[in-house]
Design a protein around this motif. Structure first.
Motif, PDB file in Angstrom:
ATOM      1  N   PRO A 214       0.728  -1.248   0.186  1.00 25.21           N
ATOM      2  CA  PRO A 214       0.100  -0.124   0.026  1.00 25.21           C
ATOM      3  C   PRO A 214       0.831   1.241   0.039  1.00 25.21           C
ATOM      4  N   GLU A 215       1.966   1.458   0.743  1.00 24.28           N
ATOM      5  CA  GLU A 215       2.853   2.743   0.815  1.00 24.28           C
ATOM      6  C   GLU A 215       3.318   2.895  -0.682  1.00 24.28           C
ATOM      7  N   ARG A 216       3.606   1.819  -1.361  1.00 17.14           N
ATOM      8  CA  ARG A 216       4.237   2.096  -2.651  1.00 17.14           C
ATOM      9  C   ARG A 216       3.350   2.093  -3.820  1.00 17.14           C
ATOM     10  N   TYR A 217       1.904   1.728  -3.753  1.00  7.79           N
ATOM     11  CA  TYR A 217       1.092   1.704  -4.692  1.00  7.79           C
ATOM     12  C   TYR A 217       1.526   0.581  -5.548  1.00  7.79           C
ATOM     13  N   GLU A 218       1.986  -0.634  -5.091  1.00  6.82           N
ATOM     14  CA  GLU A 218       2.340  -1.553  -5.973  1.00  6.82           C
ATOM     15  C   GLU A 218       1.876  -2.848  -5.519  1.00  6.82           C
ATOM     16  N   ALA A 219       1.847  -3.723  -6.335  1.00  7.92           N
ATOM     17  CA  ALA A 219       1.428  -5.172  -6.150  1.00  7.92           C
ATOM     18  C   ALA A 219       2.237  -6.243  -6.775  1.00  7.92           C
ATOM     19  N   GLU A 220       2.581  -7.395  -6.348  1.00  8.67           N
ATOM     20  CA  GLU A 220       3.283  -8.370  -6.964  1.00  8.67           C
ATOM     21  C   GLU A 220       2.437  -9.759  -7.063  1.00  8.67           C
ATOM     22  N   LYS A 221       2.613 -10.387  -8.074  1.00  4.12           N
ATOM     23  CA  LYS A 221       2.035 -11.712  -8.211  1.00  4.12           C
ATOM     24  C   LYS A 221       3.318 -12.658  -8.607  1.00  4.12           C
ATOM     25  N   ASN A 222       3.471 -13.594  -7.882  1.00  3.69           N
ATOM     26  CA  ASN A 222       4.745 -14.466  -8.081  1.00  3.69           C
ATOM     27  C   ASN A 222       6.084 -13.624  -8.400  1.00  3.69           C
ATOM     28  N   GLU A 223       6.241 -12.893  -7.730  1.00  2.00           N
ATOM     29  CA  GLU A 223       7.330 -11.813  -7.650  1.00  2.00           C
ATOM     30  C   GLU A 223       7.450 -10.933  -8.807  1.00  2.00           C
ATOM     31  N   GLU A 224       6.361 -10.970  -9.563  1.00  2.00           N
ATOM     32  CA  GLU A 224       6.318 -10.077 -10.872  1.00  2.00           C
ATOM     33  C   GLU A 224       5.569  -8.878 -10.500  1.00  2.00           C
ATOM     34  N   VAL A 225       5.978  -7.437 -10.591  1.00  2.00           N
ATOM     35  CA  VAL A 225       5.298  -6.277 -10.368  1.00  2.00           C
ATOM     36  C   VAL A 225       4.141  -6.174 -11.288  1.00  2.00           C
TER      37      VAL A 225
END
Length: 174
Positions: free
Chosen positions: A141-152
């Motif tokens: 949440p703090e970076r406004y990012e998400a990863e799935k299987n270590e892929e941004v």
């Protein structure tokens, strides 16, 4: 308040009226007098709100709005135009405008609509929120990012906020 509003209209009298009333209400403003100038400014700067006329030189407001949405610029847009046909209103809203108001207009109503839209769209995520892990999805949440299987994963601001909201309410029917 110090939201930054881009006013896009080729009529100097309309721009002057909006600029005066918005600044009197605590907004900062920037102006574009044609569609291409609007795109250049929106691509280069961050705005909290855009007031967009449909009938513009160089590129019309419909194409400007399409460009914004195609380029993941999710800034709320109020179409403010003389076109009052139902077709134009529906088209404007369907291509990504948040509201549609016809000329002549009341500056007080424009400001009230802007404030209402900003209240609904300015979702902030507290900086003390922890990362969320759901299966192989991790949300930061703090970076406004998400990863799935270590892929941004890439999201627009609104898409990310929706993902975050759904993840923090995962046991509720929404």
């Amino acid at each position: 308040m110090n939201e930054h509003v881009l006013i896009v209209d080729d009529e100097i009298s309309i721009v002057t009226l909006l600029k005066f009333n918005l600044e009197k209400s605590g907004f900062t403003t920037d102006v574009a007098y044609d569609g291409l100038e609007a795109i250049r400014k929106a691509d280069k700067n961050t705005y909290d709100f855009i007031i967009l006329d449909l009938m513009l030189p160089e590129m019309d407001g419909i194409e400007v709005c399409k460009h914004l949405r195609r380029n993941h610029i999710d800034t709320p847009v109020l179409m403010l135009t003389a076109r009052d046909e139902e077709f134009d209103k529906v088209l404007g809203l369907e291509i990504g405008a948040d509201d549609y108001l016809t000329k002549p207009f009341s500056p007080k109503e424009v400001i009230a609509r802007i404030k209402a839209i900003l209240r609904r769209t300015n979702v902030t995520i507290p900086s003390t929120v922890k990362n969320i892990k759901i299966g192989d999805l991790t949300i930061f949440p703090e970076r406004y990012e998400a990863e799935k299987n270590e892929e941004v994963l890439t999201f627009t601001r609104k898409e990310f906020e929706l993902l975050h909201y759904l993840a923090t309410h995962k046991d509720k029917v929404l």
